[in-house]
Write a protein that holds these residues in place. Structure first.
Motif, PDB file in Angstrom:
ATOM      1  N   CYS A   1      44.740  99.259  45.238  1.00 51.34           N
ATOM      2  CA  CYS A   1      45.891  98.760  44.472  1.00 51.34           C
ATOM      3  C   CYS A   1      45.444  97.876  43.322  1.00 51.34           C
ATOM      4  O   CYS A   1      45.185  98.343  42.243  1.00 51.34           O
ATOM      5  CB  CYS A   1      46.834  97.985  45.384  1.00 51.34           C
ATOM      6  SG  CYS A   1      47.713  99.002  46.549  1.00 51.34           S
TER       7      CYS A   1
ATOM      8  N   MET B   1      50.869  98.912  39.318  1.00 51.59           N
ATOM      9  CA  MET B   1      49.980 100.044  39.566  1.00 51.59           C
ATOM     10  C   MET B   1      49.860 100.982  38.364  1.00 51.59           C
ATOM     11  O   MET B   1      48.906 101.741  38.269  1.00 51.59           O
ATOM     12  CB  MET B   1      50.497 100.860  40.749  1.00 51.59           C
ATOM     13  CG  MET B   1      50.615 100.102  42.056  1.00 51.59           C
ATOM     14  SD  MET B   1      49.033  99.632  42.713  1.00 51.59           S
ATOM     15  CE  MET B   1      48.927  97.965  42.138  1.00 51.59           C
ATOM     16  N   GLY B   2      50.838 100.938  37.455  1.00 47.86           N
ATOM     17  CA  GLY B   2      50.766 101.782  36.274  1.00 47.86           C
ATOM     18  C   GLY B   2      49.502 101.495  35.469  1.00 47.86           C
ATOM     19  O   GLY B   2      48.972 102.380  34.799  1.00 47.86           O
TER      20      GLY B   2
ATOM     21  N   GLY C   1      40.986 103.875  32.771  1.00 46.73           N
ATOM     22  CA  GLY C   1      40.679 102.558  32.217  1.00 46.73           C
ATOM     23  C   GLY C   1      40.629 101.498  33.306  1.00 46.73           C
ATOM     24  O   GLY C   1      39.846 100.560  33.226  1.00 46.73           O
ATOM     25  N   ARG C   2      41.498 101.656  34.324  1.00 47.65           N
ATOM     26  CA  ARG C   2      41.545 100.744  35.472  1.00 47.65           C
ATOM     27  C   ARG C   2      41.439  99.262  35.044  1.00 47.65           C
ATOM     28  O   ARG C   2      42.323  98.757  34.386  1.00 47.65           O
ATOM     29  CB  ARG C   2      40.428 101.050  36.489  1.00 47.65           C
ATOM     30  CG  ARG C   2      40.373 102.473  37.021  1.00 47.65           C
ATOM     31  CD  ARG C   2      41.497 102.776  37.962  1.00 47.65           C
ATOM     32  NE  ARG C   2      41.192 103.896  38.829  1.00 47.65           N
ATOM     33  CZ  ARG C   2      41.210 105.186  38.461  1.00 47.65           C
ATOM     34  NH1 ARG C   2      41.550 105.493  37.229  1.00 47.65           N
ATOM     35  NH2 ARG C   2      40.931 106.140  39.314  1.00 47.65           N
ATOM     36  N   ASN C   3      40.317  98.596  35.413  1.00 48.98           N
ATOM     37  CA  ASN C   3      40.186  97.156  35.170  1.00 48.98           C
ATOM     38  C   ASN C   3      40.252  96.821  33.684  1.00 48.98           C
ATOM     39  O   ASN C   3      40.669  95.734  33.308  1.00 48.98           O
ATOM     40  CB  ASN C   3      38.898  96.606  35.774  1.00 48.98           C
ATOM     41  CG  ASN C   3      37.681  97.411  35.414  1.00 48.98           C
ATOM     42  OD1 ASN C   3      37.713  98.652  35.466  1.00 48.98           O
ATOM     43  ND2 ASN C   3      36.601  96.752  35.044  1.00 48.98           N
TER      44      ASN C   3
ATOM     45  N   PRO D   1      41.168  96.732  40.744  1.00 45.50           N
ATOM     46  CA  PRO D   1      40.771  96.646  39.343  1.00 45.50           C
ATOM     47  C   PRO D   1      41.216  95.332  38.688  1.00 45.50           C
ATOM     48  O   PRO D   1      40.541  94.817  37.798  1.00 45.50           O
ATOM     49  CB  PRO D   1      41.464  97.856  38.706  1.00 45.50           C
ATOM     50  CG  PRO D   1      41.569  98.842  39.825  1.00 45.50           C
ATOM     51  CD  PRO D   1      41.841  98.012  41.041  1.00 45.50           C
TER      52      PRO D   1
ATOM     53  N   THR E   1      46.640  99.711  36.965  1.00 48.53           N
ATOM     54  CA  THR E   1      45.419  99.740  37.794  1.00 48.53           C
ATOM     55  C   THR E   1      45.064 101.140  38.276  1.00 48.53           C
ATOM     56  O   THR E   1      43.931 101.378  38.663  1.00 48.53           O
ATOM     57  CB  THR E   1      45.550  98.821  39.030  1.00 48.53           C
ATOM     58  OG1 THR E   1      46.587  99.341  39.867  1.00 48.53           O
ATOM     59  CG2 THR E   1      45.876  97.402  38.650  1.00 48.53           C
ATOM     60  N   HIS E   2      46.031 102.063  38.286  1.00 47.17           N
ATOM     61  CA  HIS E   2      45.756 103.422  38.773  1.00 47.17           C
ATOM     62  C   HIS E   2      45.473 104.413  37.642  1.00 47.17           C
ATOM     63  O   HIS E   2      45.125 105.543  37.893  1.00 47.17           O
ATOM     64  CB  HIS E   2      46.959 103.963  39.566  1.00 47.17           C
ATOM     65  CG  HIS E   2      47.085 103.353  40.937  1.00 47.17           C
ATOM     66  ND1 HIS E   2      48.211 103.487  41.695  1.00 47.17           N
ATOM     67  CD2 HIS E   2      46.212 102.639  41.675  1.00 47.17           C
ATOM     68  CE1 HIS E   2      48.038 102.859  42.847  1.00 47.17           C
ATOM     69  NE2 HIS E   2      46.837 102.338  42.860  1.00 47.17           N
ATOM     70  N   SER E   3      45.673 103.975  36.393  1.00 48.27           N
ATOM     71  CA  SER E   3      45.502 104.890  35.263  1.00 48.27           C
ATOM     72  C   SER E   3      44.071 104.830  34.753  1.00 48.27           C
ATOM     73  O   SER E   3      43.311 103.923  35.098  1.00 48.27           O
ATOM     74  CB  SER E   3      46.449 104.497  34.128  1.00 48.27           C
ATOM     75  OG  SER E   3      47.774 104.598  34.557  1.00 48.27           O
TER      76      SER E   3
END
Lengths: 443, 139
Positions: free
Chosen positions: A122, A260-261, A267-269, A125, A263-265
């Motif tokens: 979750c 989450m839009g 690029g993350r962090n 990142p 952290t899950h896409s």
């Protein structure tokens, strides 16, 4: 006579609402009514006094069926397998109190294994970005009392944090925000027209996965290069970006809530990293803060507890025994599963069976699998051993950390089913049993 | 009319899924809440399907049958959403960009009509994946 318990904590999302009113029956065994709680929280309290609660550990038999066993047998089986495994993984803790998380740390230190929590899939990142770039945050109380501009970026509280908008961000009337929603500007940035976007003043329907570019565009405007922007960025018109940036610059107190839009896409962090940089830029001209929309009521807990125990919030490698180590990508649950590195899996207070990508579930299932959870779920239905426990906030109390890292004391409202242990007791007994086995030379 | 379309898929929480999850993942409520794919009306038209038609969704890491709907929280053309949970995770790629977080948002899937295919239960999908599914008596 039924008893009314005020200011009870809700064990669902990161809002950790602590104003719930629960009416319990005379004998303290049944919940008759819950108030000030969202639709999802209501179901948790209802489940707490369900007649279908599992009361004994269940061991999978060779024919695939499950057979009831005693807690002693379950504790012994778990302790022996933990000691036998070279690299056991304990993962979860979305629905566990801090006391349970501390006991888990003790058990996995003795076992010499891996310890990870739901943040890994979750807001992990976000942790990485916070390590790199700082965290200019605040508490939800400050948002309620001060914020006049609210940004929800890649988060949908109408669905994932149902009382967030009414209790903390948009609608409440606070000390300096006496007019509530009327004096607040709400900006939602999301590729879908969500129910949260439906209540916003501005919905920027961003092209999915292009958040970094839009953050960069806002930074350009704040740095005085707005005129150099192309006509459209990430699906958003230049005029809209300039208009929204102007609102951000003129905020008395602004908060960006991200989910989450980001952290899950792709690029993350890095998406969070630039969100923090934008917050820093905005702080040159206005007052801005940023906050991660943590998913579970105490998922901030393991980050806090394990940071003070070992120095790291998640993805912990305790196999070296004398020092802890953390390196997401190497020590993160899904990555280890995909490389088939762990040889035992303990799923606690979450459901990896339903929420991990299925290839990771298949890999983990090659080895002994223990599920510690009050409910029947996907992880319990594929486990070799399912150990039921109490539900924090319903039949056991404990400390939880809200999404803004404010600790809250949760209380129990009903008695647990007879004989059912809480996470802390169970994990300490597993740790005690491992110490006994090591002392006897049986490990 | 095309028979197959590549869309960009995301998976996130929905309150219906949250409620159903707390009722129980083997419940009818969870089945109804999570086995749907929300997509743009234009994409559905191009695929030649009506709402509630079953579709076959395939990604680099798996496949699943779900029911196509437009949904209240609309997607733009080319984007689709399966609510987080068992059905979505049949196709979510486990790659993490070295952060631990799988690719839950933003991965290509192909969607094609499958009106004759049946939806599978959560238990059948998960137990089936690990060789424990013994038929409906477990459902």
């Amino acid at each position: 006579m039924p008893k009314i318990i005020e200011n009870v904590g809700c064990p669902y999302c990161g809002c950790s609402c602590d104003d719930v009113r629960v009416t319990v029956s005379d004998d303290g065994k049944e919940i008759l009514e819950v108030e000030n709680v969202c639709a999802i929280g209501t179901e948790i309290f209802k489940h707490g006094c369900s007649k279908d609660r599992i009361k004994l550990p269940r061991m999978r038999q060779p024919d695939g069926s499950m057979k009831d066993i005693s807690y002693e047998e379950a504790i012994d089986w778990t302790a022996r397998h933990l000691l036998k495994a070279k690299k056991p993984l304990m993962y979860g803790f979305g629905s566990t109190n801090c006391e349970g998380q501390a006991a888990a740390a003790r058990a996995m230190e003795i076992a010499g294994g891996m310890l990870d929590n739901c943040a890994t899939i979750c807001h992990g990142p976000s942790f990485l970005a916070i390590f790199d770039n700082g965290y200019p945050t605040c508490t939800l109380g400050e948002v309620k009392n001060r914020a006049d501009v609210i940004v929800y970026w890649g988060s949908n509280p109408a669905h994932a944090h149902p009382r967030h908008m009414s209790r903390y961000s948009i609608f409440p009337r606070g000390f300096f925000t006496g007019k509530g929603q009327k004096k607040r500007t709400v900006i939602v940035i999301d590729p879908r027209y969500t129910d949260t976007a439906n209540v916003a003043d501005y919905h920027l329907q961003i092209k999915q996965g292009h958040d970094y570019e839009l953050f960069n565009a806002f930074r350009m405007v704040i740095h005085g290069y707005g005129n150099d922007l192309p006509d459209e960025i990430a699906g958003i018109k230049k005029e809209t970006i300039l208009e929204v940036a102007e609102i951000m610059k003129n905020a008395r107190f602004g908060t960006t809530f991200f989910g989450m839009g980001l952290t899950h896409s792709d690029g993350r962090n890095h998406n969070i990293d630039i969100a923090i940089s934008l917050t820093r830029d905005l702080n040159k001209v206005a007052k801005w803060t940023i906050m991660a929309m943590r998913g579970h009521y105490n998922i901030a807990g393991p980050g806090v507890v394990w940071s003070w125990t070992f120095g790291f919030p998640y993805c912990l490698d305790l196999t070296k025994k004398d020092h802890a180590h953390m390196n997401p990508g190497e020590t993160s649950s899904v990555d280890m599963a995909m490389r088939d590195e762990v040889d035992m899996f303990i799923n606690i207070g979450t459901d990896a069976g339903a929420h991990f990508p299925i290839p990771a579930v298949k890999q983990l299932k090659k080895h002994p699998w223990v599920t510690i959870d009050p409910s029947i779920n996907m992880a319990s239905e594929i486990a070799d051993l399912h150990i039921p426990v109490c539900i924090c906030g319903v039949d056991v109390g404990g400390i939880v950390y809200r999404m803004d890292n404010v600790p809250i004391q949760f209380r129990k409202v009903i008695e647990p089913p007879e004989g059912v242990m809480d996470d802390e007791t169970l994990l300490n007994k597993v740790a005690d049993r491992m110490e006994e086995l090591i002392a006897k030379g049986e490990a | 009319m095309t028979t197959k379309k590549t869309l960009n898929m995301i998976t996130q929480r929905a309150i219906e899924e949250g409620i159903a999850m707390e009722i129980g993942k083997t419940s009818r409520e969870y089945f109804d809440a999570c086995n749907i794919i929300e997509m743009n009306a234009q994409d559905m038209k191009e695929l030649g399907i009506m709402k509630n038609t079953n579709v076959h969704v395939k990604s680099e890491s798996g496949e699943v049958i779900v029911k196509a709907v437009v949904g209240r929280q609309t997607c733009y053309p080319g984007l689709c959403h399966i609510r987080q949970g068992v059905w979505a995770n049949q196709v979510v790629p486990p790659r993490t960009q070295s952060t631990g977080a799988p690719q839950y948002s933003g991965f290509p899937v192909t969607v094609e009509p499958a009106p004759d295919e049946k939806l599978k239960s959560a238990l059948e999908l998960v137990q089936g994946a690990v060789g424990l599914w013994k038929g409906e008596q477990h459902a």
